[in-house]
Write an enzyme that holds these catalytic residues in place. Structure first.
Site, PDB file in Angstrom:
ATOM      1  N   SER A 243       0.768  -1.081   0.173  1.00 14.51           N
ATOM      2  CA  SER A 243       0.054   0.000  -0.019  1.00 14.51           C
ATOM      3  C   SER A 243       0.985   1.209   0.014  1.00 14.51           C
ATOM      4  O   SER A 243       0.636   2.259  -0.438  1.00 14.51           O
ATOM      5  CB  SER A 243      -0.838  -0.033   1.256  1.00 14.51           C
ATOM      6  OG  SER A 243      -1.952  -0.966   0.937  1.00 14.51           O
TER       7      SER A 243
ATOM      8  N   GLU B  13       3.406   1.741  -1.595  1.00 16.78           N
ATOM      9  CA  GLU B  13       3.765   2.140  -2.939  1.00 16.78           C
ATOM     10  C   GLU B  13       2.629   2.749  -3.718  1.00 16.78           C
ATOM     11  O   GLU B  13       2.893   3.082  -4.901  1.00 16.78           O
ATOM     12  CB  GLU B  13       4.389   0.951  -3.590  1.00 16.78           C
ATOM     13  CG  GLU B  13       5.793   0.599  -3.263  1.00 16.78           C
ATOM     14  CD  GLU B  13       5.813   0.124  -1.687  1.00 16.78           C
ATOM     15  OE1 GLU B  13       4.863  -0.713  -1.331  1.00 16.78           O
ATOM     16  OE2 GLU B  13       6.746   0.557  -1.202  1.00 16.78           O
TER      17      GLU B  13
ATOM     18  N   ASP C 181       1.150  -6.509  15.088  1.00 13.38           N
ATOM     19  CA  ASP C 181       1.671  -6.398  16.686  1.00 13.38           C
ATOM     20  C   ASP C 181       2.431  -5.038  16.799  1.00 13.38           C
ATOM     21  O   ASP C 181       2.640  -4.973  17.906  1.00 13.38           O
ATOM     22  CB  ASP C 181       2.617  -7.644  17.013  1.00 13.38           C
ATOM     23  CG  ASP C 181       2.031  -9.116  16.868  1.00 13.38           C
ATOM     24  OD1 ASP C 181       0.705  -8.838  17.084  1.00 13.38           O
ATOM     25  OD2 ASP C 181       2.460  -9.834  16.779  1.00 13.38           O
TER      26      ASP C 181
ATOM     27  N   HIS D 138       3.496  -0.438  12.958  1.00 14.63           N
ATOM     28  CA  HIS D 138       3.895  -0.407  11.601  1.00 14.63           C
ATOM     29  C   HIS D 138       2.422   0.057  10.719  1.00 14.63           C
ATOM     30  O   HIS D 138       2.354   0.860   9.834  1.00 14.63           O
ATOM     31  CB  HIS D 138       4.448  -1.584  10.934  1.00 14.63           C
ATOM     32  CG  HIS D 138       5.122  -1.608   9.737  1.00 14.63           C
ATOM     33  ND1 HIS D 138       6.560  -1.189   9.630  1.00 14.63           N
ATOM     34  CD2 HIS D 138       4.964  -2.098   8.521  1.00 14.63           C
ATOM     35  CE1 HIS D 138       6.922  -1.199   8.633  1.00 14.63           C
ATOM     36  NE2 HIS D 138       6.082  -1.534   7.723  1.00 14.63           N
TER      37      HIS D 138
END
Ligand code: DLZ
Length: 165
Positions: A65, A67, A94, A97
């Site tokens: 995503s 990119e 987790d 990010h």
């Protein structure tokens, strides 16, 4: 936002302009490809349902995503399209990010939308769970790809009407 009250595939067919002759660039992220593939299928089917020709729909994949921003920017600058649709799906993991990818992609697409001469449509699912994504790519809450297709057609028409006025 999709909710039990709003299905992403529900819209007033009669209020969507004829898409014949409109040219669409679609950028699709390969991450979560089962989801993004279903979103793409929905978008293409809806564009065609409203008259878009197969030859006028150009699809290109990008790795993830994040990119979508660069891929969409290349499509905009090619001047070959009347609208670009960016399709991706980020699912929370987790680490933080998820937040960085969602934020970066969203801000990037918004900035591109501001500078581009054509509409850039936001087809990014940002989900806490896989089930939430499944619900929105043809499941219980419809298909965000359908919504993106309708949005692209309406925004191209919006621009054309202003140009003709
Ligand atoms: C790295 C990453 C992760 C963890 N999760 C997703 C995701 O859920 N959806 C998605 O489209 N892409 C993900 N990526 C990849 C990033 O978007 C990007 O491709 C890489 O960080 C390389 O720039």
């Amino acid at each position: 936002m999709a909710s039990k009250l709003h299905n992403l595939s529900d819209y007033d067919f009669s209020r969507v302009p004829d898409a014949k002759g409109m040219r669409f660039g679609i950028v699709v992220a390969e991450w979560n490809s089962d989801i993004t593939g279903a979103l793409l299928e929905g978008a293409v089917a809806t564009l065609k349902k409203h008259g878009a020709l197969e030859a006028d729909i150009h699809t290109q994949t990008v790795p993830g995503s994040f990119e979508l921003v660069y891929g969409s920017s290349l499509m905009v600058d090619s001047r070959r399209f009347d609208a670009v649709i960016a399709i991706g799906c980020v699912i929370r993991g987790d680490t933080p990010h998820f937040d960085y990818i969602c934020e970066g992609t969203t801000q990037g697409l918004a900035a591109l939308n501001n500078r581009a001469q054509i509409p850039v449509v936001y087809g990014l699912l940002t989900c806490n769970t896989l089930q939430q994504a499944l619900d929105r790519c043809g499941g219980s809450l419809g298909n965000k790809g359908d919504e993106c297709a309708v949005t692209a057609i309406k925004m191209i028409d919006f621009r054309r009407q202003l140009e003709q006025a």
